[in-house]
Structure formats: structure tokens, C-alpha cells
Scaffold this active site. Sequence first.
Site, PDB file in Angstrom:
ATOM      1  N   SER A 197       0.795  -1.230   0.000  1.00  0.00           N
ATOM      2  CA  SER A 197       0.000   0.000   0.000  1.00  0.00           C
ATOM      3  C   SER A 197       0.825   1.277   0.000  1.00  0.00           C
ATOM      4  O   SER A 197       0.307   2.344  -0.309  1.00  0.00           O
ATOM      5  CB  SER A 197      -0.958   0.018   1.195  1.00  0.00           C
ATOM      6  OG  SER A 197      -0.240   0.186   2.405  1.00  0.00           O
ATOM      7  N   LYS A 203       0.611   4.969   6.775  1.00  0.00           N
ATOM      8  CA  LYS A 203       0.028   5.754   5.680  1.00  0.00           C
ATOM      9  C   LYS A 203       0.669   7.141   5.667  1.00  0.00           C
ATOM     10  O   LYS A 203       1.398   7.514   6.569  1.00  0.00           O
ATOM     11  CB  LYS A 203      -1.495   5.911   5.859  1.00  0.00           C
ATOM     12  CG  LYS A 203      -2.274   4.617   5.942  1.00  0.00           C
ATOM     13  CD  LYS A 203      -2.273   3.828   4.653  1.00  0.00           C
ATOM     14  CE  LYS A 203      -3.012   2.498   4.802  1.00  0.00           C
ATOM     15  NZ  LYS A 203      -2.841   1.638   3.614  1.00  0.00           N
TER      16      LYS A 203
END
Length: 251
Positions: free
Chosen positions: A58, A129
Site C-alpha cells: 500500500s 500511511k
Amino acid sequence: MDTEAQHTERDPSTDTEAGSRSARVSWRRTGITGVACVLFLLLLSHFVAQPFLIPSSSMEPGLQVGDRILVNKLAYRFGSEPGRGDVVVFDGTGSFVREDLDGNPVTGLLHDAGAALGLAEPDETDFVKRVVGVGGDRVVCCDKDGRLTVNGVPVQEQYVMLGDRPSSVPFDIVVPPDKLWVMGDHRSQSSDSRDHLGNPGGGMVPVDKVVGRADWIVWPSDRWSTVDPGTAAFDAVPAPPADGHVTGPHG
């Protein structure tokens, strides 16, 4: 009168017992040293810097599957807060995952110890993230040129995976105070704030759930480097207005 030297014979069992005692002492010292080292590393990872294993794609291309990063837990300890562009590790409990997840406490403790040393995958509640919006920001995707905008200013996200769009999901959100809007760099492979828009909290991550800032890639050795902060992408973004009314995206 002749004197014959007297030689005393050593009892072999005495040597065996002495050697056995010496071996036990040596093993005991080795064990104590090992335990002390592990405790030191656990304390270091709890308060200062924690290794973190990257479990998914990701955050490509910057972070690859199997990379071990070092999370700086002091980055936000003394009054500073996560900024736009920072790559952060956070506990997603209550925002990305439910709060009622149960598990075996013993297994969980062992796993946490392994994760703290970078030997096991992170908890299912831990995520890495990039911060795209902070409290008060209006984040919109996308403008007429397909760019993500923050407070009306287009952002050139050079860190995004080549070939990915800024987002295939349109959104227009305002980040509440003390919350963060976060996204993965490999947008097409990242489950992030966009996927939780309809959940309680709207995909926002509380600032106090941030574990630390990802600063370094420490393993494998051929990838030793700092983590791209990406903050330059947001240099032109103004602070959100005090009244909370942010204009729409500029063309």
C-alpha cells in the site's frame, strides 16, 4: 636421610564439579545478559524508536513489502503534531478497525514483543500511511486536471505509485480538529481513509492514535535510506481559515 617428593593426586571428580559450576555460571551470565538486552530493546522500542515490518504494497514505491522501517516515537512527543506529507504509523482501532476485536492474551503478548523488535508483522490494528490532511483542511479529489487539492490548492504528489490516479474515489471532506486524513502512496492498492468514509469517524484518524513518524528504512541493507517525507508537495498549501470555510479547488 633421603627425602622423596610427595605428589598429591588430584581427584578427577573435583575438576568435573568445578567445570560444571563454571559452565552453569557462564550460561547464567549469558542468560541474564540476553534478557537484559531484550528488555533494553523493548524499552527502546516502546519509548524512542520501534522497528516496523511493512506487510503490504500500500505504500509502494517508497516502502516495499518486507521492508523494516524505524518509527521515530519522539517526533511528536514534545508538542509537535503530524504534518502534511509525513509517513506515520498509527493504531487504527476505532477508525480503521472495530474496537471489539478479541484475541488470546498470551499469544497477543508474544506477538507484540516480536512486533516491537521488528521480528513479526505488526498488529492488525497498526497501519502505515501518509498524512494528506490535518485538522481544518479541506481535501478534495479531484480537480478538472485529476489532481487532489488541499484548501483549494492542487498538490503534485510525486510519491504516488507511477500509473496510479490520486484517487478513483471522488471525495470532498473537511478534516475535524485533532484528526488526520491519511492515504497510501499506492492508491489503487491502499485501504485508507477513503474506504472508511461511511464509517463512524468518516475515515479520520485521531492524532493521539499516531505511534510515530516513519523516518528510516533499516532493512534490507541495500535499501538503507530515509523515508521520503513528501512535505514539499504541500509547500503551496495555505493553512485552513480560522472560520473553517474553505474555498473550492482552484482550476
